[in-house]
Scaffold this active site. Sequence first.
Site, PDB file in Angstrom:
ATOM      1  N   ASP A  31      58.791  55.992  44.823  1.00 28.23           N
ATOM      2  CA  ASP A  31      59.237  54.768  45.501  1.00 28.23           C
ATOM      3  C   ASP A  31      59.411  53.617  44.502  1.00 28.23           C
ATOM      4  OD1 ASP A  31      59.121  56.150  47.861  1.00 28.23           O
ATOM      5  OD2 ASP A  31      57.253  55.251  48.556  1.00 28.23           O
ATOM      6  N   GLU A  75      63.185  49.126  47.046  1.00 22.55           N
ATOM      7  CA  GLU A  75      63.181  50.593  47.125  1.00 22.55           C
ATOM      8  C   GLU A  75      64.351  51.081  47.993  1.00 22.55           C
ATOM      9  OE1 GLU A  75      60.770  53.958  49.611  1.00 22.55           O
ATOM     10  OE2 GLU A  75      59.698  52.123  49.049  1.00 22.55           O
ATOM     11  N   ASP A 110      67.353  53.328  46.442  1.00 24.16           N
ATOM     12  CA  ASP A 110      67.594  54.665  46.975  1.00 24.16           C
ATOM     13  C   ASP A 110      69.087  54.905  47.181  1.00 24.16           C
ATOM     14  OD1 ASP A 110      66.712  57.193  48.418  1.00 24.16           O
ATOM     15  OD2 ASP A 110      67.782  56.167  50.021  1.00 24.16           O
ATOM     16  N   GLU A 170      62.615  53.926  42.499  1.00 25.15           N
ATOM     17  CA  GLU A 170      63.766  53.455  43.268  1.00 25.15           C
ATOM     18  C   GLU A 170      63.798  51.925  43.312  1.00 25.15           C
ATOM     19  OE1 GLU A 170      64.545  57.159  46.340  1.00 25.15           O
ATOM     20  OE2 GLU A 170      63.233  55.522  46.995  1.00 25.15           O
TER      21      GLU A 170
END
Length: 221
Positions: free
Chosen positions: A111, A38, A42, A114
Amino acid sequence: ELLKRLGVDIDAGTLRLALTHRSYAYEQGGIPTNERLEFLGDSILGFSVTDALYRDNPDLSEGELAKRRSAVVSTRALAGIARGLGLGEYILLGQGEKLTNGRDKSSILADTTEAIIGAVYLDHGIETARQMVMRFIGDCTEKDEMDAKSALQEYLQGRKKPLPDYLVIGEEGLPHERVFTVSVQLEGREIASGSGTSKKRAEQNAAMAALQKIKGLGEKA
């Protein structure tokens, strides 16, 4: 089926890791979670969106670019992408999260989205990961994601399609914690659905999911 929706292959082990929520990992004795992926995803997401906004909008100020980026990479926008992909059904969750509708929690969906981006980067590199990101959210860099219903209406009108209908198909929870589920339909056929703590929010989430499904998956409305 999920890989087909994503449009890219991911190693089975890496994909499973990307789908492993910390609640499931804890119940399994502390196995690795998707949080590192994650973190990686991101950064790739932020770079991809920033690059697209900068190149496609030469007249926008730094402040306006930042505003649009924040809208596109927001939890709500990412959760909308996840709902359009049906990602929730594949996430590995602990029993507690399953019982509290964790598969449709925006934070968990965002989440995990990502983490999937991070997994694609590890398996295929930055360009494939960037292409996947832009396939799912590239068109959204031109709109304010906070008003998904308007964006969906514009998209359909531009293609001479009728306006969508929003139908409440579910309502559950305690009186002070109601969760509504709304179906967005076009000519009597469901495009997508979304949930929220109000009918208005559920409609927005449904519109977001429909927009991402139509654009991201290349389906004809």
